[in-house]
Motif scaffolding. Structure first.
Motif, short mmCIF file in Angstrom:
data_model
loop_
_atom_site.label_atom_id
_atom_site.label_comp_id
_atom_site.label_asym_id
_atom_site.label_seq_id
_atom_site.Cartn_x
_atom_site.Cartn_y
_atom_site.Cartn_z
N ALA A 57 -6.62 -16.68 -13.87
CA ALA A 57 -7.09 -15.29 -13.98
C ALA A 57 -6.86 -14.54 -12.67
O ALA A 57 -6.55 -13.33 -12.69
CB ALA A 57 -8.56 -15.26 -14.35
N THR A 58 -6.97 -15.22 -11.56
CA THR A 58 -6.74 -14.58 -10.26
C THR A 58 -5.28 -14.19 -10.10
O THR A 58 -4.97 -13.08 -9.65
CB THR A 58 -7.18 -15.52 -9.12
N VAL A 59 -4.38 -15.07 -10.48
CA VAL A 59 -2.96 -14.75 -10.39
C VAL A 59 -2.62 -13.57 -11.30
O VAL A 59 -1.92 -12.63 -10.87
CB VAL A 59 -2.10 -15.99 -10.75
N VAL A 60 -3.14 -13.59 -12.52
CA VAL A 60 -2.88 -12.48 -13.45
C VAL A 60 -3.47 -11.18 -12.91
O VAL A 60 -2.82 -10.13 -12.94
CB VAL A 60 -3.44 -12.81 -14.85
N ALA A 61 -4.67 -11.23 -12.38
CA ALA A 61 -5.31 -10.02 -11.84
C ALA A 61 -4.55 -9.48 -10.64
O ALA A 61 -4.41 -8.26 -10.48
CB ALA A 61 -6.76 -10.32 -11.46
N LEU A 62 -4.05 -10.36 -9.78
CA LEU A 62 -3.27 -9.90 -8.63
C LEU A 62 -1.98 -9.21 -9.07
O LEU A 62 -1.58 -8.21 -8.49
CB LEU A 62 -2.97 -11.08 -7.70
N VAL A 63 -1.35 -9.75 -10.09
CA VAL A 63 -0.11 -9.13 -10.60
C VAL A 63 -0.41 -7.79 -11.24
O VAL A 63 0.27 -6.79 -10.98
CB VAL A 63 0.60 -10.08 -11.58
N VAL A 64 -1.44 -7.74 -12.08
CA VAL A 64 -1.77 -6.49 -12.77
C VAL A 64 -2.22 -5.42 -11.78
O VAL A 64 -1.79 -4.27 -11.86
CB VAL A 64 -2.86 -6.74 -13.85
N ALA A 65 -3.05 -5.79 -10.83
CA ALA A 65 -3.56 -4.80 -9.87
C ALA A 65 -2.47 -4.35 -8.90
O ALA A 65 -2.41 -3.19 -8.51
CB ALA A 65 -4.73 -5.38 -9.09
N GLY A 66 -1.60 -5.26 -8.50
CA GLY A 66 -0.59 -4.93 -7.50
C GLY A 66 0.75 -4.51 -8.06
O GLY A 66 1.74 -4.41 -7.33
N TRP A 67 0.80 -4.25 -9.36
CA TRP A 67 2.06 -3.97 -10.03
C TRP A 67 2.83 -2.82 -9.40
O TRP A 67 4.03 -2.88 -9.23
CB TRP A 67 1.79 -3.68 -11.50
N ARG A 68 2.17 -1.76 -9.04
CA ARG A 68 2.87 -0.58 -8.52
C ARG A 68 2.51 -0.29 -7.07
O ARG A 68 2.37 0.86 -6.67
CB ARG A 68 2.53 0.63 -9.37
N LEU A 69 2.35 -1.34 -6.30
CA LEU A 69 1.93 -1.16 -4.90
C LEU A 69 3.00 -0.46 -4.08
O LEU A 69 2.71 0.41 -3.27
CB LEU A 69 1.59 -2.51 -4.29
N PHE A 70 4.23 -0.83 -4.29
CA PHE A 70 5.31 -0.28 -3.46
C PHE A 70 5.99 0.88 -4.19
O PHE A 70 6.86 0.70 -5.01
CB PHE A 70 6.33 -1.37 -3.12
N ARG A 71 5.56 2.06 -3.87
CA ARG A 71 6.13 3.29 -4.42
C ARG A 71 6.78 4.05 -3.29
O ARG A 71 6.31 4.04 -2.16
CB ARG A 71 5.03 4.16 -5.03
N SER A 72 7.83 4.76 -3.60
CA SER A 72 8.54 5.49 -2.55
C SER A 72 7.99 6.90 -2.33
O SER A 72 8.21 7.49 -1.30
CB SER A 72 10.03 5.56 -2.89
N LYS A 73 7.29 7.46 -3.33
CA LYS A 73 6.78 8.81 -3.19
C LYS A 73 5.62 8.85 -2.22
O LYS A 73 4.91 7.88 -2.02
CB LYS A 73 6.35 9.36 -4.55
N ARG A 74 5.41 10.01 -1.62
CA ARG A 74 4.36 10.17 -0.62
C ARG A 74 3.42 11.32 -0.98
O ARG A 74 3.18 12.20 -0.18
CB ARG A 74 4.98 10.43 0.75
N THR A 75 2.90 11.32 -2.20
CA THR A 75 1.91 12.34 -2.56
C THR A 75 0.52 11.80 -2.24
O THR A 75 0.36 10.60 -1.96
CB THR A 75 1.99 12.69 -4.06
N GLU A 76 -0.46 12.67 -2.31
CA GLU A 76 -1.83 12.23 -2.04
C GLU A 76 -2.27 11.16 -3.03
O GLU A 76 -2.95 10.21 -2.67
CB GLU A 76 -2.80 13.42 -2.13
N PHE A 77 -1.87 11.33 -4.29
CA PHE A 77 -2.26 10.37 -5.32
C PHE A 77 -1.58 9.02 -5.12
O PHE A 77 -2.19 7.97 -5.36
CB PHE A 77 -1.98 10.92 -6.71
N HIS A 78 -0.34 9.01 -4.70
CA HIS A 78 0.34 7.73 -4.45
C HIS A 78 -0.30 7.01 -3.27
O HIS A 78 -0.44 5.79 -3.28
CB HIS A 78 1.83 7.96 -4.19
N ILE A 79 -0.68 7.76 -2.26
CA ILE A 79 -1.35 7.15 -1.11
C ILE A 79 -2.71 6.61 -1.52
O ILE A 79 -3.09 5.50 -1.14
CB ILE A 79 -1.45 8.17 0.04
N ALA A 80 -3.46 7.38 -2.32
CA ALA A 80 -4.76 6.91 -2.81
C ALA A 80 -4.60 5.68 -3.69
O ALA A 80 -5.38 4.73 -3.58
CB ALA A 80 -5.47 8.02 -3.58
N ALA A 81 -3.60 5.67 -4.55
CA ALA A 81 -3.35 4.51 -5.40
C ALA A 81 -2.98 3.29 -4.58
O ALA A 81 -3.40 2.17 -4.88
CB ALA A 81 -2.24 4.83 -6.41
N ARG A 82 -2.21 3.50 -3.53
CA ARG A 82 -1.82 2.38 -2.67
C ARG A 82 -3.04 1.78 -1.98
O ARG A 82 -3.20 0.56 -1.93
CB ARG A 82 -0.78 2.86 -1.64
#
Length: 106
Positions: A57-82
């Motif tokens: 469950a920890t491995v699955v949760a880490l994958v699901v939570a970190g799925w979109r960690l590396f985004r190239s956009k620099r909006t306020e929402f992308h920074i908050a999501a990161r």
């Protein structure tokens, strides 16, 4: 430079902020329930089974939570999501730490 976010991009970005925190919350509930089922007077499952389930469950949760960690956009929402993702990943690891640090109930 921080860009502005369009209205049609807002819903996926809000889910990008909420998904890691919701994943952590569900993982926390699962770990607590699995350890409670194992360490109670009437153990429902063995500690080994619970530890394996929590590990998976920890491995699955880490994958699901970190799925979109590396985004190239620099909006306020992308920074908050990161930041929400990073905090949630740390919280998921700490939620699973009783299984790693305490090899048995007690």
């Amino acid at each position: 430079m921080i860009e502005k976010t369009d209205a049609e991009e807002l819903e996926p970005l809000l889910w990008g902020i909420a998904r890691p925190a919701l994943t952590w919350a569900l993982h926390f509930i699962f770990v607590y329930a699995a350890l409670s089922a194992t360490c109670a007077e009437r153990a429902v499952v063995s500690y080994t089974t619970a530890a394996i389930a929590i590990g998976l469950a920890t491995v699955v949760a880490l994958v699901v939570a970190g799925w979109r960690l590396f985004r190239s956009k620099r909006t306020e929402f992308h920074i908050a999501a990161r930041w929400t993702t990073v905090i949630s990943l740390v919280a998921i690891v700490f939620s699973a730490s009783p299984v790693l640090l305490a090899p048995a109930c007690g």
